[in-house]
Write a protein that holds these residues in place. Structure first.
Motif, short mmCIF file in Angstrom:
data_model
loop_
_atom_site.label_atom_id
_atom_site.label_comp_id
_atom_site.label_asym_id
_atom_site.label_seq_id
_atom_site.Cartn_x
_atom_site.Cartn_y
_atom_site.Cartn_z
N LEU A 54 19.81 33.12 -3.74
CA LEU A 54 20.72 32.01 -3.52
C LEU A 54 20.55 31.43 -2.11
N ILE A 55 20.57 32.30 -1.12
CA ILE A 55 20.54 31.87 0.28
C ILE A 55 19.19 31.23 0.60
N SER A 56 19.21 30.07 1.29
CA SER A 56 17.97 29.34 1.58
C SER A 56 17.22 30.00 2.72
N ILE A 57 15.90 30.16 2.55
CA ILE A 57 15.05 30.67 3.63
C ILE A 57 14.67 29.48 4.48
N THR A 58 15.41 29.26 5.55
CA THR A 58 15.14 28.14 6.47
C THR A 58 15.81 28.45 7.79
N ALA A 59 15.25 27.91 8.86
CA ALA A 59 15.77 28.22 10.19
C ALA A 59 16.92 27.30 10.58
N ASN A 60 17.25 26.31 9.77
CA ASN A 60 18.35 25.41 10.13
C ASN A 60 19.68 26.15 10.01
N LEU A 61 20.70 25.59 10.60
CA LEU A 61 22.03 26.20 10.53
C LEU A 61 23.07 25.09 10.50
N GLY A 62 24.31 25.48 10.17
CA GLY A 62 25.38 24.49 10.15
C GLY A 62 25.43 23.70 8.87
N ASP A 63 24.86 24.23 7.82
CA ASP A 63 24.80 23.57 6.53
C ASP A 63 25.82 24.22 5.59
N ALA A 64 26.31 23.47 4.63
CA ALA A 64 27.18 24.04 3.59
C ALA A 64 26.43 25.14 2.83
N LYS A 65 25.12 25.01 2.73
CA LYS A 65 24.29 26.03 2.09
C LYS A 65 23.98 27.14 3.11
N SER A 66 24.21 28.39 2.74
CA SER A 66 23.87 29.50 3.64
C SER A 66 22.36 29.55 3.84
N THR A 67 21.96 29.90 5.07
CA THR A 67 20.53 29.99 5.37
C THR A 67 20.23 31.34 5.99
N ILE A 68 19.00 31.82 5.76
CA ILE A 68 18.60 33.13 6.28
C ILE A 68 17.26 32.98 6.99
N THR A 69 17.13 33.62 8.16
CA THR A 69 15.88 33.50 8.91
C THR A 69 15.57 34.78 9.68
#
Ligand SMILES: *Cc1c(COP(=O)(O)O)cnc(C)c1O
Length: 400
Positions: free
Chosen positions: A339-354
């Motif tokens: 589910l969690i997006s593999i991306t270095a961005n942050l501050g998105d409604a979508k959770s991100t993991i890096t």
């Protein structure tokens, strides 16, 4: 523009995030209009001269005056309690405009070692080539700031909480040291936003934002901002007007919509982050969790005094299984998520993991990474707005 009487002092911050800055045109639109035009007409040659000469306020050309960008600036200034906001094309150009506006060759900047990787490059490589002296010190040790300051020091530059280890500095203490040295304290408030932390009220002089992150909140546009007193912002605006690191009207319009929901979003990000951090701390495959909202955080008390909550960023170290390196353990967890997006961005409604060591901090030398505590097993999650149980389920391999 239809001007309604709007007294900033009268309202709560949540109300300001929805209402501040937003005057309607004669057409009476209730949502801010998007002025997607480059230049503005004058009624006469005399009016053109007056606008250019600064004797008559008004729009000229969208590199430095655009009504949609102006509304964004006024709203963010109201939220940060700043006299003036200068909107820029990105967070990086906000930092550039701040330094180019306020420093000259030979001036000195003291910066925290724990700042955004690209900010380290900007200070340490590019601005250095133009004669700016830079000293990097520990975010959390005021003695190092005191010792680094010279008669040439113009700016102290910090991010708090820091990325990715969420270290917190005492803004008041650093502001005092900066002021005694004749310097200004600049706080990159990107991780907190004014919904969580108000650096100017704590004694800082200048705020930097990457609007790309929580101000947008939904991962759409790039933008930034510099905020402070009119006196400090005049040269920053002067640089922007000439160099053209301008925020686009379209992006300002998107950020305006983002700001309307800033307070409820930041509360929800933080609630989810605290729940996830608490859960992570209890998992057998997790060695350590970094989150200012946890009692185990080294600056927990200070963070809870300076911030209204812990924010949305959680970092943690995974334990390597026998025969596995730390990096392999971290990558295995990242690759196991659905589910969690593999991306270095942050501050998105979508959770991100890096994995900071091989992405955001890969340009930092291995020794420097080790010195600042960024291990190969470290993972950063920018906790989004999904249901907390779905986020935990996505990280369930940590339970085994
Ligand atoms: C992303 C980020 C920046 C840079 O912002 P851009 O909009 O990507 O240029 C600066 N500081 C912090 C803390 C950031 O997270």
């Amino acid at each position: 523009m239809i001007k309604k009487q709007f007294n900033i002092e009268q309202y709560h911050p949540e109300t300001l995030s929805v209402r501040a800055g937003s005057d309607a045109t004669e057409l009476g639109e209730n949502s801010e209009a998007l002025f997607l035009n480059s230049s503005f007409r004058f009624q006469s040659a005399a009016q053109a001269a007056a606008r250019f000469g600064g004797t008559e306020p008004g729009n000229i050309y969208s590199r430095f005056t655009n009504p949609t960008v102006t509304v964004f600036q006024d709203k963010l200034a109201a939220l940060e309690g700043a006299e003036q906001c200068v909107a820029t094309s990105s967070g990086m150009s906000a930092i550039l405009a701040c330094v180019m506006g306020l420093c000259s060759a030979g001036d000195h900047v003291v910066a925290s070692r724990s700042i955004f990787g690209t900010s380290v490059q900007l200070f340490g490589n590019i601005l250095k080539r133009w004669g700016l002296e830079v000293t990097f010190v520990s975010l959390t040790n005021p003695d190092e700031w005191q010792a680094a300051a010279t008669t040439k020091t113009k700016l102290f530059f910090v991010e708090t909480p820091s990325n990715p280890l969420t270290e917190v500095c005492d803004i008041k203490v650093l502001a005092d040291i900066a002021h005694k040295a004749g310097a200004y304290l600049v706080v990159d408030n990107c991780f907190c936003t004014p919904a969580i932390q108000k650096p100017l009220a704590l004694g800082a002089d200048i705020i930097i934002h990457s609007a790309t992150k929580y101000i947008d909140g939904q991962g759409r546009c790039l933008g930034g901002a510099v905020l402070g007193s009119k006196v400090l912002m005049e040269p920053v605006y002067g640089f922007l007007r000439t160099a053209g690191v301008t925020m686009s009207a379209f992006n300002a319009w998107v950020f305006l919509k983002g700001l309307e929901t800033l307070y409820i979003r930041m509360e929800a990000h933080s609630r989810n982050a605290l729940a996830l951090a608490t859960w992570l701390e209890a998992q057998p495959q997790v060695a350590r969790v970094y989150y200012p909202g946890l009692a185990s955080h080294p600056q927990h008390a200070l963070a809870m005094q300076q911030q209204t909550n812990g924010g949305g960023i959680v970092s943690f170290e995974v334990k390597a299984k026998p025969g596995q390196t730390q990096q392999e353990a971290a990558w295995a967890l990242i690759d196991a998520t659905q589910l969690i997006s593999i991306t270095a961005n942050l501050g998105d409604a979508k959770s991100t993991i890096t994995h900071p060591a091989t992405t955001t901090h890969s340009r930092v030398t291995a020794e420097a990474r080790a010195a600042s505590g960024i291990s190969d097993g470290l993972i950063r999650i920018a906790v989004g707005l999904e249901h907390i149980e779905d986020l935990k389920a996505d990280l369930a391999v940590l339970q085994r």
